[in-house]
Design a protein around this motif. Structure first.
Motif, PDB file in Angstrom:
ATOM      1  N   THR A  42      28.059  86.703  34.416  1.00 25.93           N
ATOM      2  CA  THR A  42      28.985  87.494  35.237  1.00 25.93           C
ATOM      3  C   THR A  42      28.709  87.223  36.708  1.00 25.93           C
ATOM      4  O   THR A  42      27.615  86.779  37.079  1.00 25.93           O
ATOM      5  N   PRO A  43      29.670  87.523  37.585  1.00 25.14           N
ATOM      6  CA  PRO A  43      29.404  87.406  39.017  1.00 25.14           C
ATOM      7  C   PRO A  43      28.221  88.257  39.465  1.00 25.14           C
ATOM      8  O   PRO A  43      27.458  87.858  40.354  1.00 25.14           O
ATOM      9  N   GLU A  44      28.058  89.423  38.869  1.00 26.52           N
ATOM     10  CA  GLU A  44      26.926  90.281  39.216  1.00 26.52           C
ATOM     11  C   GLU A  44      25.598  89.605  38.888  1.00 26.52           C
ATOM     12  O   GLU A  44      24.621  89.718  39.636  1.00 26.52           O
ATOM     13  N   ASP A  45      25.571  88.896  37.768  1.00 30.17           N
ATOM     14  CA  ASP A  45      24.354  88.165  37.399  1.00 30.17           C
ATOM     15  C   ASP A  45      24.075  87.036  38.382  1.00 30.17           C
ATOM     16  O   ASP A  45      22.923  86.731  38.688  1.00 30.17           O
ATOM     17  N   LEU A  46      25.134  86.402  38.884  1.00 32.45           N
ATOM     18  CA  LEU A  46      24.943  85.355  39.888  1.00 32.45           C
ATOM     19  C   LEU A  46      24.316  85.940  41.147  1.00 32.45           C
ATOM     20  O   LEU A  46      23.409  85.331  41.730  1.00 32.45           O
ATOM     21  N   ALA A  47      24.774  87.110  41.567  1.00 30.95           N
ATOM     22  CA  ALA A  47      24.198  87.754  42.756  1.00 30.95           C
ATOM     23  C   ALA A  47      22.703  87.993  42.557  1.00 30.95           C
ATOM     24  O   ALA A  47      21.895  87.779  43.471  1.00 30.95           O
ATOM     25  N   LYS A  48      22.323  88.402  41.359  1.00 27.97           N
ATOM     26  CA  LYS A  48      20.908  88.646  41.058  1.00 27.97           C
ATOM     27  C   LYS A  48      20.110  87.339  41.076  1.00 27.97           C
ATOM     28  O   LYS A  48      18.975  87.300  41.545  1.00 27.97           O
ATOM     29  N   GLU A  49      20.714  86.262  40.564  1.00 29.08           N
ATOM     30  CA  GLU A  49      20.016  84.977  40.533  1.00 29.08           C
ATOM     31  C   GLU A  49      19.825  84.422  41.943  1.00 29.08           C
ATOM     32  O   GLU A  49      18.788  83.828  42.253  1.00 29.08           O
ATOM     33  N   ILE A  50      20.808  84.613  42.796  1.00 29.08           N
ATOM     34  CA  ILE A  50      20.672  84.201  44.188  1.00 29.08           C
ATOM     35  C   ILE A  50      19.537  84.981  44.851  1.00 29.08           C
ATOM     36  O   ILE A  50      18.696  84.410  45.560  1.00 29.08           O
ATOM     37  N   ALA A  51      19.509  86.285  44.606  1.00 25.57           N
ATOM     38  CA  ALA A  51      18.446  87.110  45.184  1.00 25.57           C
ATOM     39  C   ALA A  51      17.085  86.695  44.652  1.00 25.57           C
ATOM     40  O   ALA A  51      16.088  86.652  45.399  1.00 25.57           O
ATOM     41  N   ARG A  52      17.016  86.361  43.367  1.00 23.79           N
ATOM     42  CA  ARG A  52      15.753  85.927  42.762  1.00 23.79           C
ATOM     43  C   ARG A  52      15.284  84.613  43.380  1.00 23.79           C
ATOM     44  O   ARG A  52      14.083  84.411  43.620  1.00 23.79           O
ATOM     45  N   THR A  53      16.226  83.715  43.663  1.00 21.54           N
ATOM     46  CA  THR A  53      15.875  82.440  44.289  1.00 21.54           C
ATOM     47  C   THR A  53      15.329  82.674  45.693  1.00 21.54           C
ATOM     48  O   THR A  53      14.359  82.019  46.109  1.00 21.54           O
ATOM     49  N   ARG A  54      15.922  83.608  46.406  1.00 22.05           N
ATOM     50  CA  ARG A  54      15.472  83.894  47.773  1.00 22.05           C
ATOM     51  C   ARG A  54      14.056  84.473  47.798  1.00 22.05           C
ATOM     52  O   ARG A  54      13.352  84.356  48.796  1.00 22.05           O
ATOM     53  N   GLU A  55      13.653  85.077  46.693  1.00 26.04           N
ATOM     54  CA  GLU A  55      12.283  85.582  46.618  1.00 26.04           C
ATOM     55  C   GLU A  55      11.280  84.433  46.482  1.00 26.04           C
ATOM     56  O   GLU A  55      10.095  84.610  46.765  1.00 26.04           O
ATOM     57  N   LEU A  56      11.779  83.258  46.050  1.00 25.73           N
ATOM     58  CA  LEU A  56      10.907  82.123  45.778  1.00 25.73           C
ATOM     59  C   LEU A  56      10.938  81.062  46.868  1.00 25.73           C
ATOM     60  O   LEU A  56      10.096  80.168  46.882  1.00 25.73           O
ATOM     61  N   ALA A  91      14.445  69.235  49.618  1.00 19.36           N
ATOM     62  CA  ALA A  91      15.707  68.722  49.103  1.00 19.36           C
ATOM     63  C   ALA A  91      16.663  69.897  48.902  1.00 19.36           C
ATOM     64  O   ALA A  91      16.330  71.043  49.205  1.00 19.36           O
ATOM     65  N   LEU A  92      17.852  69.621  48.398  1.00 21.56           N
ATOM     66  CA  LEU A  92      18.862  70.662  48.232  1.00 21.56           C
ATOM     67  C   LEU A  92      19.005  71.035  46.765  1.00 21.56           C
ATOM     68  O   LEU A  92      19.496  70.243  45.956  1.00 21.56           O
ATOM     69  N   GLY A  93      18.555  72.240  46.411  1.00 25.74           N
ATOM     70  CA  GLY A  93      18.706  72.745  45.057  1.00 25.74           C
ATOM     71  C   GLY A  93      20.013  73.499  44.901  1.00 25.74           C
ATOM     72  O   GLY A  93      20.522  74.089  45.859  1.00 25.74           O
ATOM     73  N   MET A  94      20.557  73.488  43.663  1.00 22.95           N
ATOM     74  CA  MET A  94      21.831  74.147  43.392  1.00 22.95           C
ATOM     75  C   MET A  94      21.717  75.083  42.186  1.00 22.95           C
ATOM     76  O   MET A  94      21.423  74.645  41.071  1.00 22.95           O
ATOM     77  N   ILE A  95      21.977  76.370  42.412  1.00 19.66           N
ATOM     78  CA  ILE A  95      22.151  77.302  41.302  1.00 19.66           C
ATOM     79  C   ILE A  95      23.486  76.992  40.626  1.00 19.66           C
ATOM     80  O   ILE A  95      24.485  76.717  41.301  1.00 19.66           O
ATOM     81  N   THR A  96      23.515  77.010  39.301  1.00 17.05           N
ATOM     82  CA  THR A  96      24.768  76.802  38.583  1.00 17.05           C
ATOM     83  C   THR A  96      25.424  78.157  38.344  1.00 17.05           C
ATOM     84  O   THR A  96      24.935  78.965  37.551  1.00 17.05           O
ATOM     85  N   ALA A  97      26.537  78.408  39.019  1.00 19.96           N
ATOM     86  CA  ALA A  97      27.154  79.738  38.985  1.00 19.96           C
ATOM     87  C   ALA A  97      27.505  80.171  37.571  1.00 19.96           C
ATOM     88  O   ALA A  97      27.210  81.301  37.166  1.00 19.96           O
ATOM     89  N   LEU A  98      28.133  79.273  36.792  1.00 22.35           N
ATOM     90  CA  LEU A  98      28.647  79.685  35.494  1.00 22.35           C
ATOM     91  C   LEU A  98      27.570  79.744  34.411  1.00 22.35           C
ATOM     92  O   LEU A  98      27.869  80.135  33.283  1.00 22.35           O
ATOM     93  N   THR A  99      26.323  79.369  34.748  1.00 19.27           N
ATOM     94  CA  THR A  99      25.226  79.663  33.833  1.00 19.27           C
ATOM     95  C   THR A  99      25.023  81.172  33.751  1.00 19.27           C
ATOM     96  O   THR A  99      24.600  81.710  32.724  1.00 19.27           O
ATOM     97  N   GLN A 100      25.347  81.842  34.838  1.00 20.79           N
ATOM     98  CA  GLN A 100      25.230  83.294  34.891  1.00 20.79           C
ATOM     99  C   GLN A 100      26.481  83.919  34.269  1.00 20.79           C
ATOM    100  O   GLN A 100      27.601  83.581  34.653  1.00 20.79           O
ATOM    101  N   LYS A 109      25.402  79.240  52.197  1.00 17.88           N
ATOM    102  CA  LYS A 109      26.114  78.415  53.171  1.00 17.88           C
ATOM    103  C   LYS A 109      26.452  77.018  52.661  1.00 17.88           C
ATOM    104  O   LYS A 109      27.056  76.229  53.392  1.00 17.88           O
ATOM    105  N   ILE A 110      26.069  76.708  51.414  1.00 18.76           N
ATOM    106  CA  ILE A 110      26.395  75.401  50.836  1.00 18.76           C
ATOM    107  C   ILE A 110      26.877  75.610  49.407  1.00 18.76           C
ATOM    108  O   ILE A 110      26.219  76.295  48.617  1.00 18.76           O
ATOM    109  N   VAL A 111      28.018  75.033  49.075  1.00 18.57           N
ATOM    110  CA  VAL A 111      28.571  75.114  47.727  1.00 18.57           C
ATOM    111  C   VAL A 111      28.908  73.719  47.239  1.00 18.57           C
ATOM    112  O   VAL A 111      29.454  72.897  47.986  1.00 18.57           O
ATOM    113  N   VAL A 123      24.992  76.705  45.743  1.00 16.57           N
ATOM    114  CA  VAL A 123      25.493  77.148  44.446  1.00 16.57           C
ATOM    115  C   VAL A 123      26.558  76.174  43.980  1.00 16.57           C
ATOM    116  O   VAL A 123      27.438  75.781  44.760  1.00 16.57           O
ATOM    117  N   ASN A 124      26.459  75.765  42.726  1.00 17.73           N
ATOM    118  CA  ASN A 124      27.494  74.924  42.108  1.00 17.73           C
ATOM    119  C   ASN A 124      28.544  75.813  41.471  1.00 17.73           C
ATOM    120  O   ASN A 124      28.220  76.724  40.708  1.00 17.73           O
TER     121      ASN A 124
END
Length: 332
Positions: free
Chosen positions: A49-63, A38-47, A96-98, A70-71
């Motif tokens: 700062t923008p830098e924290d969002l970049a880290k969360e995206i990278a962490r998701t890619r590890e999983l 299915a399609l999961g969505m990271i919530t951008a503003l939970t992070q 590639k999906i927002v 991203v929402n």
């Protein structure tokens, strides 16, 4: 497998979306949903700062090596978040999906589309869905009155809203608000949608990053155990019914203004609900679908169950209604 315009356009196996949820759309849940097809969505503003969002995206890619999005919820504020910086992180990270929500996605579409990002925009009315389609978004998520969070001010439930939107929307459309099982997925498809978006149902999974006590509270709750706050302010939000939300409703119904409830509805208090497991600690979002949520499976088990039940309903019970005897409905 159920193949729809949504799965084909957005490149996922199943027509199910885990919508962006403040404090909930984090790497563990998003990756589990993605791994289930299915399609999961990271919530951008939970992070923070923008830098924290970049880290969360990278962490998701590890999983996960599966597609996820991203929402980005765009809301008016005295001091708004740096939306442009969050947008650039999304692009630079190769997402590639927002999923956009709140205000118009128009200011963000040129940059997203130039980077090959598909935009799924969440709306609470047909008129807003049509406007977003005219702006050039790639998909619509139409949010019925049953939903958690902000259902808009028209009070149109999904049974009518989805069908009305389907008459005017020609791009892929996801149905949101009140969905939690295979029955809902089949109903959404019958009404003209191409899949479903679920928030509250995914909150009640093992990978959801909220306290287990809150998950148990959702399982125990009925569909009537929500409150609509901010109605007199024309900014309605559906939240769990507790001492705090009922106090907010009472104050505003007496003519109170936002300043009179500001401390009660502070986001920091709602975050503590999810972190500490006290359902009375603050305001927290939940939809009426909690009335049909009875367990806390893994995200993978949930997606597999919903798809299997939907396929069974379509091929057995519904097909059996045509020229033959109906078979027993599946357990949802």
């Amino acid at each position: 497998m159920l193949t729809t315009a949504f799965t084909e356009t957005f490149g996922v196996r199943h027509p199910i979306v885990q919508g962006g949820m403040q404090w909930v759309g984090r790497a563990e849940l998003v990756a589990a949903v993605a791994n289930a097809g299915a399609l999961g969505m990271i919530t951008a503003l939970t992070q923070p700062t923008p830098e924290d969002l970049a880290k969360e995206i990278a962490r998701t890619r590890e999983l996960t090596d599966q597609p996820f999005g991203v929402n980005l919820t765009i809301l008016p504020a005295i001091t708004p978040p740096p939306y442009e910086e969050y947008r650039q992180v999304i692009i630079d990270s190769g997402i590639k999906i927002v999923e956009t929500a709140g205000s118009s996605p128009a200011p963000h579409l040129p940059d997203f589309h130039a980077a090959g990002v598909k935009v799924l925009h969440k709306c609470t009315s047909v008129r807003h869905a049509v406007k977003a389609q005219d702006l050039g978004v790639d998909g619509i998520s139409i949010d019925g009155f049953e939903c958690a969070g902000h259902p808009g001010e028209d009070d149109i439930p999904g049974l009518v809203l989805i069908a009305a939107a389907a008459e005017q929307i020609t791009i892929p459309m996801i149905a949101s608000g009140g969905f939690g099982d295979g029955r809902g997925l089949v109903a959404a498809l019958a009404l003209g949608a191409d899949g479903i978006n679920m928030g509250t149902r995914f909150m009640c999974t093992e990978e959801s990053p909220i306290h287990h006590t809150i998950k148990e509270a959702i399982v125990a709750a009925k569909e009537t155990d929500t409150e609509l706050i901010f109605r007199p302010l024309r900014n309605t939000a559906r939240v769990a019914s507790n001492t705090v939300s009922r106090e907010v409703v009472e104050i505003l119904s007496r003519g109170g203004q936002f300043e009179d409830v500001r401390e009660l509805v502070a986001g920091a208090r709602g975050r503590l609900v999810y972190e500490n497991g006290d359902p009375e600690a603050g305001i927290w979002s939940v939809g009426t679908v909690q009335g049909i949520i009875h367990d806390i499976p893994t995200a993978g088990e949930l997606v597999e169950r919903i798809v299997a039940d939907a396929e069974s309903l379509i091929s057995e019970r519904l097909a059996g209604l045509i020229g033959g005897r109906a078979t027993q409905t599946v357990n949802a």
